[in-house]
Write an enzyme that holds these catalytic residues in place. Structure first.
Site, PDB file in Angstrom:
ATOM      1  N   CYS A  38       0.803  -1.295   0.083  1.00 50.89           N
ATOM      2  CA  CYS A  38      -0.219   0.055  -0.085  1.00 50.89           C
ATOM      3  C   CYS A  38       0.789   1.071   0.480  1.00 50.89           C
ATOM      4  O   CYS A  38       0.365   2.232  -0.021  1.00 50.89           O
ATOM      5  CB  CYS A  38      -0.894   0.185   1.143  1.00 50.89           C
ATOM      6  SG  CYS A  38      -0.467  -0.015   2.873  1.00 50.89           S
ATOM      7  N   ASP A  40       2.354   3.032   2.773  1.00 45.96           N
ATOM      8  CA  ASP A  40       2.426   3.456   3.791  1.00 45.96           C
ATOM      9  C   ASP A  40       4.310   3.385   4.683  1.00 45.96           C
ATOM     10  O   ASP A  40       4.435   2.115   4.436  1.00 45.96           O
ATOM     11  CB  ASP A  40       0.848   2.582   4.784  1.00 45.96           C
ATOM     12  CG  ASP A  40      -0.147   2.794   4.211  1.00 45.96           C
ATOM     13  OD1 ASP A  40      -0.323   4.037   3.682  1.00 45.96           O
ATOM     14  OD2 ASP A  40      -0.774   2.300   3.806  1.00 45.96           O
ATOM     15  N   CYS A  64      -2.765   3.178   7.389  1.00 47.40           N
ATOM     16  CA  CYS A  64      -4.102   3.279   7.454  1.00 47.40           C
ATOM     17  C   CYS A  64      -4.650   2.477   9.861  1.00 47.40           C
ATOM     18  O   CYS A  64      -4.087   2.305  10.075  1.00 47.40           O
ATOM     19  CB  CYS A  64      -4.991   1.888   6.764  1.00 47.40           C
ATOM     20  SG  CYS A  64      -4.405   0.140   7.277  1.00 47.40           S
ATOM     21  N   CYS A 108      -1.217  -4.572   7.361  1.00 46.39           N
ATOM     22  CA  CYS A 108      -0.805  -4.109   7.498  1.00 46.39           C
ATOM     23  C   CYS A 108      -0.011  -3.896   8.765  1.00 46.39           C
ATOM     24  O   CYS A 108       0.601  -3.380   9.357  1.00 46.39           O
ATOM     25  CB  CYS A 108      -2.135  -3.179   7.908  1.00 46.39           C
ATOM     26  SG  CYS A 108      -3.420  -2.799   6.377  1.00 46.39           S
TER      27      CYS A 108
HETATM   28 FE1  FES Z   1      -1.428   0.115   4.030  1.00 47.54          FE
HETATM   29 FE2  FES Z   1      -2.948  -0.668   6.136  1.00 47.54          FE
HETATM   30  S1  FES Z   1      -3.199   0.308   4.382  1.00 47.54           S
HETATM   31  S2  FES Z   1      -0.626  -0.358   6.232  1.00 47.54           S
END
Ligand code: FES
Length: 146
Positions: A38, A40, A64, A108
């Site tokens: 993702c 992140d 997230c 995640c």
């Molecule tokens: Fe990226 Fe959860 S969608 S850490």
């Protein structure tokens, strides 16, 4: 663990009231990892005393809600543990402590585990303390611009 399709009360609690958000000045180890799925980012700070016990842990994330909840729980779980015991704070252990995560959110929780490992690696390098089973984090992206 049975299939979970929505967030547990514990996940919601740690998401809305995350523990240990922030950073530690003079941290013994800092690890920053990114989630390829993702994009992140998570940074973990650990304070470790001379006996090799994690005395404090903090995190910052651009992740997230599930990443926030799992990191919050992960920081709670590593505090008070030795660096060797902290290796057992896997994403599975964190998910169990949170009463599960929906399958699409399992990746995640890996951010928290990888960030802990990256911070332990940083500590190990600086202190010379060996931690069994710890491997160089492939996902550590090093320093990022704030
Ligand atoms: Fe990226 Fe959860 S969608 S850490």
């Amino acid at each position: 663990m049975s299939q979970v399709t929505e967030y547990s009360e514990k996940v919601m609690d740690h998401f809305t009231n995350p523990r240990n958000v922030g950073e530690l000045e003079d941290a013994s180890g800092v690890g920053t990892v990114g989630n390829a799925k993702c994009g992140d980012i998570m940074r973990m700070y650990l304070s470790i005393d001379d006996a090799g016990v994690v005395t404090d842990a903090k995190f910052k994330t651009f992740g997230c809600g599930a990443a926030v909840a799992t990191s919050s729980m992960a920081t709670e779980l590593v505090k008070g543990k030795t660096v060797q015991e902290a290796m057992n704070v896997t994403n599975k252990a964190v998910m169990e402590a949170l009463d599960g995560l929906p399958p699409v959110k399992v990746h995640c929780s890996l951010l928290a585990e990888e960030a802990i490992h990256a911070a332990l690696w940083d500590y190990s390098k600086k202190s010379g303390v060996q931690i069994d089973g710890l491997e160089e984090p492939v996902a550590d992206i090093g320093e990022i611009e704030e």
